[in-house]
Scaffold this motif. Structure first.
Motif, PDB file in Angstrom:
ATOM      1  N   SER A   1       0.803  -1.225   0.000  1.00 52.63           N
ATOM      2  CA  SER A   1       0.000   0.000   0.000  1.00 52.63           C
ATOM      3  C   SER A   1       0.835   1.273   0.000  1.00 52.63           C
ATOM      4  CB  SER A   1      -0.910   0.027   1.226  1.00 52.63           C
ATOM      5  OG  SER A   1      -0.167   0.329   2.393  1.00 52.63           O
ATOM      6  N   SER A   2       2.117   1.173   0.297  1.00 51.53           N
ATOM      7  CA  SER A   2       2.955   2.358   0.507  1.00 51.53           C
ATOM      8  C   SER A   2       2.929   3.327  -0.657  1.00 51.53           C
ATOM      9  CB  SER A   2       4.396   1.945   0.802  1.00 51.53           C
ATOM     10  OG  SER A   2       4.451   1.212   1.991  1.00 51.53           O
ATOM     11  N   GLU A   3       3.113   2.838  -1.867  1.00 51.93           N
ATOM     12  CA  GLU A   3       3.139   3.718  -3.037  1.00 51.93           C
ATOM     13  C   GLU A   3       1.795   4.425  -3.222  1.00 51.93           C
ATOM     14  OE1 GLU A   3       3.666   3.316  -7.835  1.00 51.93           O
ATOM     15  OE2 GLU A   3       4.875   1.993  -6.568  1.00 51.93           O
ATOM     16  N   ALA A   4       0.701   3.693  -3.052  1.00 54.27           N
ATOM     17  CA  ALA A   4      -0.631   4.288  -3.191  1.00 54.27           C
ATOM     18  C   ALA A   4      -0.866   5.356  -2.129  1.00 54.27           C
ATOM     19  CB  ALA A   4      -1.713   3.212  -3.103  1.00 54.27           C
ATOM     20  N   PHE A   5      -0.376   5.128  -0.910  1.00 51.74           N
ATOM     21  CA  PHE A   5      -0.567   6.110   0.152  1.00 51.74           C
ATOM     22  C   PHE A   5       0.235   7.374  -0.119  1.00 51.74           C
ATOM     23  CE2 PHE A   5       0.298   8.050   4.274  1.00 51.74           C
ATOM     24  CZ  PHE A   5      -0.994   8.316   4.657  1.00 51.74           C
ATOM     25  N   VAL A   6       1.479   7.218  -0.538  1.00 47.17           N
ATOM     26  CA  VAL A   6       2.296   8.390  -0.871  1.00 47.17           C
ATOM     27  C   VAL A   6       1.607   9.195  -1.975  1.00 47.17           C
ATOM     28  CG1 VAL A   6       4.487   9.145  -1.877  1.00 47.17           C
ATOM     29  CG2 VAL A   6       4.473   7.400  -0.080  1.00 47.17           C
ATOM     30  N   ASP A   7       1.107   8.535  -2.991  1.00 44.05           N
ATOM     31  CA  ASP A   7       0.393   9.215  -4.075  1.00 44.05           C
ATOM     32  C   ASP A   7      -0.862   9.910  -3.544  1.00 44.05           C
ATOM     33  OD1 ASP A   7      -0.178   9.844  -6.915  1.00 44.05           O
ATOM     34  OD2 ASP A   7      -1.895   8.499  -6.570  1.00 44.05           O
ATOM     35  N   TYR A   8      -1.597   9.250  -2.678  1.00 45.35           N
ATOM     36  CA  TYR A   8      -2.816   9.798  -2.082  1.00 45.35           C
ATOM     37  C   TYR A   8      -2.520  11.113  -1.360  1.00 45.35           C
ATOM     38  CZ  TYR A   8      -6.862   9.847   1.143  1.00 45.35           C
ATOM     39  OH  TYR A   8      -7.967  10.188   1.876  1.00 45.35           O
ATOM     40  N   VAL A   9      -1.432  11.168  -0.622  1.00 47.86           N
ATOM     41  CA  VAL A   9      -1.080  12.373   0.127  1.00 47.86           C
ATOM     42  C   VAL A   9      -0.476  13.434  -0.789  1.00 47.86           C
ATOM     43  CG1 VAL A   9       0.395  13.297   1.955  1.00 47.86           C
ATOM     44  CG2 VAL A   9      -0.819  11.138   2.303  1.00 47.86           C
ATOM     45  N   GLU A  10       0.527  13.052  -1.584  1.00 48.12           N
ATOM     46  CA  GLU A  10       1.242  14.037  -2.400  1.00 48.12           C
ATOM     47  C   GLU A  10       0.392  14.625  -3.520  1.00 48.12           C
ATOM     48  OE1 GLU A  10       5.008  12.296  -3.510  1.00 48.12           O
ATOM     49  OE2 GLU A  10       5.868  12.846  -1.559  1.00 48.12           O
TER      50      GLU A  10
END
Length: 98
Positions: free
Chosen positions: A19-28
């Motif tokens: 999930s890490s990449e999706a979360f970073v994208d969600y925030v950034e």
């Protein structure tokens, strides 16, 4: 709107990493700040050492919370728990009614 304490947990460390990449994208990308009718996030805290975290929010009902968090459950194997809560002011008011 009702105050809620929402906790999440990943089923496995692999799901958390996935999930890490999706979360970073969600925030950034700013998506984490999008307005959602009937929902207001007040604070969130992450405890990545054990794959859990907490969100304090206001929501019109539990169905709204399901809509907000459901896709994360579906995509990344997260479990979510919702607990209605009282603000300090609400709690003090109730205690004074006794």
């Amino acid at each position: 709107m009702q105050l809620y304490i929402v906790t999440w947990k990943f089923e496995s460390s692999e799901d958390q990493i996935y999930s890490s990449e999706a979360f970073v994208d969600y925030v950034e990308s700013g998506k984490s700040e999008d307005h959602i009718d009937g929902y207001e996030r007040i604070a969130w805290a992450h405890t990545p050492q054990d794959g859990t975290g907490v969100i304090i929010c206001k929501a019109s009902n539990a169905s709204t919370l399901f809509r907000v968090f459901g896709s994360w459950r579906d995509k990344f194997g997260m479990t979510w728990e919702y607990k209605p809560a009282l603000s300090t002011e609400e709690f003090v008011g109730l205690l004074k009614e006794k």
